[in-house]
Motif scaffolding. Sequence first.
Motif, PDB file in Angstrom:
ATOM      1  N   LYS A   1     -28.186 -46.269 -44.077  1.00 63.60           N
ATOM      2  CA  LYS A   1     -29.097 -46.574 -42.968  1.00 63.60           C
ATOM      3  C   LYS A   1     -29.545 -48.025 -42.997  1.00 63.60           C
ATOM      4  O   LYS A   1     -29.634 -48.677 -41.975  1.00 63.60           O
ATOM      5  CB  LYS A   1     -30.334 -45.669 -43.083  1.00 63.60           C
ATOM      6  CG  LYS A   1     -30.431 -44.647 -42.003  1.00 63.60           C
ATOM      7  CD  LYS A   1     -31.728 -43.889 -42.074  1.00 63.60           C
ATOM      8  CE  LYS A   1     -32.600 -44.285 -40.892  1.00 63.60           C
ATOM      9  NZ  LYS A   1     -33.607 -43.261 -40.562  1.00 63.60           N
ATOM     10  N   GLN A   2     -29.828 -48.518 -44.176  1.00 65.45           N
ATOM     11  CA  GLN A   2     -30.312 -49.902 -44.312  1.00 65.45           C
ATOM     12  C   GLN A   2     -29.197 -50.935 -44.176  1.00 65.45           C
ATOM     13  O   GLN A   2     -29.463 -52.122 -44.059  1.00 65.45           O
ATOM     14  CB  GLN A   2     -30.979 -50.087 -45.689  1.00 65.45           C
ATOM     15  CG  GLN A   2     -32.309 -49.378 -45.848  1.00 65.45           C
ATOM     16  CD  GLN A   2     -33.262 -49.709 -44.703  1.00 65.45           C
ATOM     17  OE1 GLN A   2     -33.469 -50.864 -44.360  1.00 65.45           O
ATOM     18  NE2 GLN A   2     -33.815 -48.668 -44.079  1.00 65.45           N
TER      19      GLN A   2
ATOM     20  N   THR B   1     -22.793 -48.844 -38.717  1.00 65.02           N
ATOM     21  CA  THR B   1     -23.248 -47.838 -37.750  1.00 65.02           C
ATOM     22  C   THR B   1     -22.340 -46.608 -37.752  1.00 65.02           C
ATOM     23  O   THR B   1     -22.737 -45.541 -37.316  1.00 65.02           O
ATOM     24  CB  THR B   1     -23.291 -48.408 -36.318  1.00 65.02           C
ATOM     25  OG1 THR B   1     -22.053 -49.073 -36.050  1.00 65.02           O
ATOM     26  CG2 THR B   1     -24.440 -49.396 -36.171  1.00 65.02           C
TER      27      THR B   1
ATOM     28  N   LEU C   1     -26.887 -42.386 -37.796  1.00 70.44           N
ATOM     29  CA  LEU C   1     -25.573 -43.030 -37.926  1.00 70.44           C
ATOM     30  C   LEU C   1     -24.503 -42.074 -37.409  1.00 70.44           C
ATOM     31  O   LEU C   1     -24.724 -40.861 -37.314  1.00 70.44           O
ATOM     32  CB  LEU C   1     -25.300 -43.378 -39.390  1.00 70.44           C
ATOM     33  CG  LEU C   1     -26.315 -44.317 -40.040  1.00 70.44           C
ATOM     34  CD1 LEU C   1     -26.011 -44.477 -41.528  1.00 70.44           C
ATOM     35  CD2 LEU C   1     -26.298 -45.681 -39.360  1.00 70.44           C
TER      36      LEU C   1
ATOM     37  N   SER D   1     -29.747 -39.150 -39.870  1.00 68.70           N
ATOM     38  CA  SER D   1     -29.887 -40.601 -40.060  1.00 68.70           C
ATOM     39  C   SER D   1     -29.724 -41.372 -38.756  1.00 68.70           C
ATOM     40  O   SER D   1     -30.142 -42.521 -38.656  1.00 68.70           O
ATOM     41  CB  SER D   1     -28.833 -41.103 -41.055  1.00 68.70           C
ATOM     42  OG  SER D   1     -27.548 -41.134 -40.429  1.00 68.70           O
TER      43      SER D   1
ATOM     44  N   VAL E   1     -31.814 -47.332 -35.180  1.00 73.29           N
ATOM     45  CA  VAL E   1     -31.748 -46.775 -36.540  1.00 73.29           C
ATOM     46  C   VAL E   1     -32.649 -47.575 -37.482  1.00 73.29           C
ATOM     47  O   VAL E   1     -33.259 -47.053 -38.394  1.00 73.29           O
ATOM     48  CB  VAL E   1     -30.288 -46.781 -37.050  1.00 73.29           C
ATOM     49  CG1 VAL E   1     -30.204 -46.204 -38.449  1.00 73.29           C
ATOM     50  CG2 VAL E   1     -29.379 -46.013 -36.112  1.00 73.29           C
TER      51      VAL E   1
END
Length: 426
Positions: free
Chosen positions: A117-118, A122, A147, A145, A425
């Motif tokens: 996520k960080q 994507t 993603l 998430s 996100v």
Amino acid sequence: MQNGFIMKGNICYTPGPDNLVIRENAFTVCEDGICRGVFDTIPDRYGGLKVIDCSGMLVIPGLVDLHTHAPQFAFRGSGMDFELLEWLDRVTFPEEMRYADEAYARSAYEIVVARLKQSAVTRVVLFGTIHTSSTLILADLMENSGLISYVGKVNMDRNAPQGLREESASYSAAETRRFVEECISRRYRHTKPIITPRFVISCTDELMRELGRIREEYNLPVQSHLSENPGEVLQVKELETEAAFYGDVYDRAGLFGRGANAVMAHCIYSEPEEVERILENGVWVAHCPESNMNLASGIAPIRRYLEKGIRVGLGTDVAAGTSESMFHAVTDAIKVSKLYWRYVDSDAKPLTFPESFYLATKGGGAFFGKAGSFEDGFDFDAVVLDDRILSFAHPLSVRDRLESAFYQELDQTGIVMKFAAGKQVI
Ligand code: GUN
Ligand code: FE
């Protein structure tokens, strides 16, 4: 009421491998999760949409990791002094056995998903383990998430230690069906199952055939490994005497493209017939340069593949690759291509930065459909980078700032926003 937003910034993307487009102080429109292109001024028809002002910052497509292993994040950056087969036996398989324990799997996968996520990624194509329930936990976490991913329950019914070897081909196939059915019944929006025979060494012909049937029945994509390391290639030759070449084993089972998406990691030692089959069948190559260095696997001839028109994307291949950083993968792909050119084939020009950036965005994005570009009609995946932290003594062009951001790993500190299919996100 229109549903979307407009983003303003220095928009950088590659419609083609040698076409890096830089649009300074431009606007890109997201409408219902779809990109409507890039504009110098906001078109009247989008006048009602709110503008997210990222002036001065770099706006790039979300990166696409075409190949990585979620369970292996637990030992990333360690156990690197082996080649593939020894590394699997001594480092990887013992860790993957732990995922029989769902509580462990959940805690380990929470870390993986938080890191993804960080990151600048994507979209990602993930291996789980042989364990269906744990891999479903991974799929749930990925879905939550925001993603976009393919998640595979791994198949292994031979040449694996007790505890990581499924008891039979039919058991492995039945568990795969259970995994696929569960994914369907959970109605994921961003997460899809993918058929995942680990590699030829760990799957019997019977299992491969079963997986081919499941693939066809549910119309699923496939991921695996191919022609990665000399020891592995030799063992495949010994195991599969009937096959014309390594990839032929997948092809005979209906797991090698031909209208269905298939992605094969590595393809370093693919012989000419295998390369032709990859091309003919439209198989994607997931190039994982850092993994190939760490396991002393070699260097894939990516320039040759691109010249032929083979579909190529980049992967991190954690934990053979150290981290989830696709910025690393982009620069490593360039670096190893220079070594290949210098040491192996002086006709194979090194990859340029725009080419490698393309592979990590639109190249791999094609595995998901229309992704990895700000062209009209593409899914709106974007990463906003604030590169002020890099402090240059004189102003650089946006083109140079973009390249520098990759080499200086700005994905570690400089991501200020991220959108996947129009959904924020970060
Ligand atoms: N081949 C079979 N399994 C693996 C794996 O986990 N990592 C890599 N790099 N290659 C493999
Ligand atoms: Fe791998």
